[in-house]
Design an enzyme around this catalytic site. Structure first.
Site, short mmCIF file in Angstrom:
data_model
loop_
_atom_site.label_atom_id
_atom_site.label_comp_id
_atom_site.label_asym_id
_atom_site.label_seq_id
_atom_site.Cartn_x
_atom_site.Cartn_y
_atom_site.Cartn_z
N ALA A 1 38.40 38.87 43.31
CA ALA A 1 38.29 39.82 42.17
C ALA A 1 36.63 39.62 42.06
CB ALA A 1 38.77 40.21 41.14
N GLY B 1 33.42 40.62 43.14
CA GLY B 1 32.53 41.81 43.47
C GLY B 1 33.30 42.37 42.18
N ASP B 2 34.80 42.97 41.99
CA ASP B 2 35.01 43.94 41.48
C ASP B 2 34.43 43.22 39.58
OD1 ASP B 2 36.78 44.99 43.08
OD2 ASP B 2 38.28 43.66 42.66
N PHE B 3 34.76 42.50 39.26
CA PHE B 3 34.38 42.46 37.60
C PHE B 3 32.47 42.89 37.56
CE2 PHE B 3 37.78 39.47 36.96
CZ PHE B 3 38.76 40.30 36.93
N ALA C 1 32.23 47.20 38.01
CA ALA C 1 32.71 46.71 36.65
C ALA C 1 32.01 47.28 35.51
CB ALA C 1 34.03 46.20 36.13
#
Length: 419
Positions: A169, A171-173, A176
């Site tokens: 995650a 890249g996810d954070f 976001a």
């Protein structure tokens, strides 16, 4: 008014990248209403894959993207479910989704439908890949769209080593935050024009944006992955001390500080050497590898505590290469509310990062943990005018799911720095 107080956000999203955006907005003071399927967000299943534990109520893995939300379970495949969702959206400001286009069209939650019904809504979508091209309808996750396709897995290791395992995650954070910036910018436009907008962020684009130096420098011949023994700028590199501590120095302006470094590192014999004192010279003669070796040999003569005194004396930009254990025990992280303590009933004291954006009107935000599927469904249906009889019928007809257990305490995140 504190921060985004009064702002209402509807979330129809799963996993991490999109849900972490409303989490950020929630820490800014917005009201977050998350709509889940009856089976829940699939991120609820990920604790074991992240090496964590969970109970029926407490789920530290899920908390990371799901703090500060209100939880509704609605069957959007039913007319009654969509009708309720539309009532929520009508009174909201922002709609966030990670669903793919065809699924959104089937549910009546695509941009065209929502914009036509509710032109004031800012509609935000997190995607794996862009809206055009061969991958536009493909599933996209942090590990695939961001880390693998974005080049992190192959560019980050030392030259000659196998691909790295990027933290889940990662890249996810980061994506976001991009989506949060986008929807808030669109909200400014809406306040000026009265009309909402479509905001799209994708993981692949976010990764390439962050990899700009690699993408552009590669076109001038720079290799990726690279070896720290061959970097073009010896003063922007990792080194190791006599007692085995790895650290980073970051003097991008090598030319300006070359003499200072020679004095500080005990390499006065290099001062005045025109083959070594500029990056331009090193780029032509390839002697950057010699300077790196000189630095390595110098740093290997003293322990970390000795070098740290020298770095501070010369006001050098440096940092010990922290392990995760170092971060968890770092006073700086608690003094600045970067890490917040949580007292879980099942797991005891743990810590979780807060979002990195701060409003002066809020200060360190209040945080509460994720809730079971459908925990707030009945409360919100009553807010929107549904009677007890209507709610009971909708539950019986499979339109909504409501939590029926005992009232639970989710305010377990301790406010303020440290314990």
């Amino acid at each position: 008014m504190k921060g985004l107080e009064g702002l209402k956000v509807i979330e129809l999203a799963g996993y991490v990248a999109a849900p972490a955006c409303p989490r950020i907005l929630g820490e800014m003071g917005a009201e977050i209403i998350k709509i889940e399927p009856f089976t829940g967000d699939e991120q609820r299943t990920q604790s074991a894959s992240h090496g964590m534990l969970k109970t029926d109520v407490e789920d530290p893995s899920f908390d990371m993207s799901s703090i500060n939300k209100n939880w509704l379970a609605v069957n959007l495949k039913t007319d009654e479910g969509r009708e309720f969702a539309y009532k929520l959206i009508e009174t909201a400001d922002i709609f966030i989704t990670s669903f793919r286009d065809k699924a959104l069209e089937r549910l009546g939650m695509d941009y065209e439908t929502i914009h036509k019904k509710f032109p004031h809504i800012v509609w935000g979508q997190m995607r794996g890949y862009g809206e055009r091209g061969p991958e536009k309808d493909s599933k996209g996750f942090d590990a695939t769209s961001y880390s693998a396709r974005g080049g992190l897995i192959t560019a980050f290791p030392q030259k000659g080593e196998s691909p790295v395992n990027v933290v889940s995650a990662f890249g996810d954070f980061n994506a976001a935050i991009d989506l949060a910036a986008g929807v808030l910018a669109a909200l400014v436009r809406k306040d000026r024009t009265g009309e909402g907008d479509k905001v799209v962020v994708n993981l692949y684009h976010t990764a390439v944006w962050a990899m700009q130096i690699a993408v552009v420098s590669r076109q001038f011949g720079r290799e990726y992955p690279r070896s720290r023994k061959e970097v073009p700028c010896p003063s922007n590199n990792c080194y190791q001390t006599k007692d085995g501590v790895w650290f980073m120095i970051c003097y991008g302006n090598y030319n300006k500080y070359f003499e200072d470094m020679c004095h500080a590192f005990g390499l006065e014999q290099l001062i005045g050497n025109k083959e070594l004192d500029t990056l331009e010279a090193l780029g032509k003669n390839g002697k950057n590898v010699d300077v790196i070796r000189y630095f390595e040999e110098a740093f290997a003569k003293k322990n970390w505590n000795e070098w740290e005194v020298i770095f501070k004396k010369w006001d050098m930009p440096y940092q010990k290469c922290f392990t995760i254990d170092d971060i968890i025990s770092d006073e700086e992280a608690y003094d600045n509310d970067i890490l917040r303590h949580i007292n879980y009933d099942a797991f005891g004291d743990r810590v979780i990062p807060t979002s990195p954006i701060r409003f002066g009107s809020i200060g360190d935000p209040e945080l509460w943990l994720n809730k079971p599927v459908g925990y707030d469904t009945i409360e919100y249906m009553k807010k929107y005018g549904y009677s007890e009889e209507q709610i009971d019928k909708l539950i019986a007809d499979g339109v909504i799911k409501a939590y029926k257990g005992k009232k639970l305490n989710f305010n377990k995140v301790k406010k303020g720095p440290g314990l």
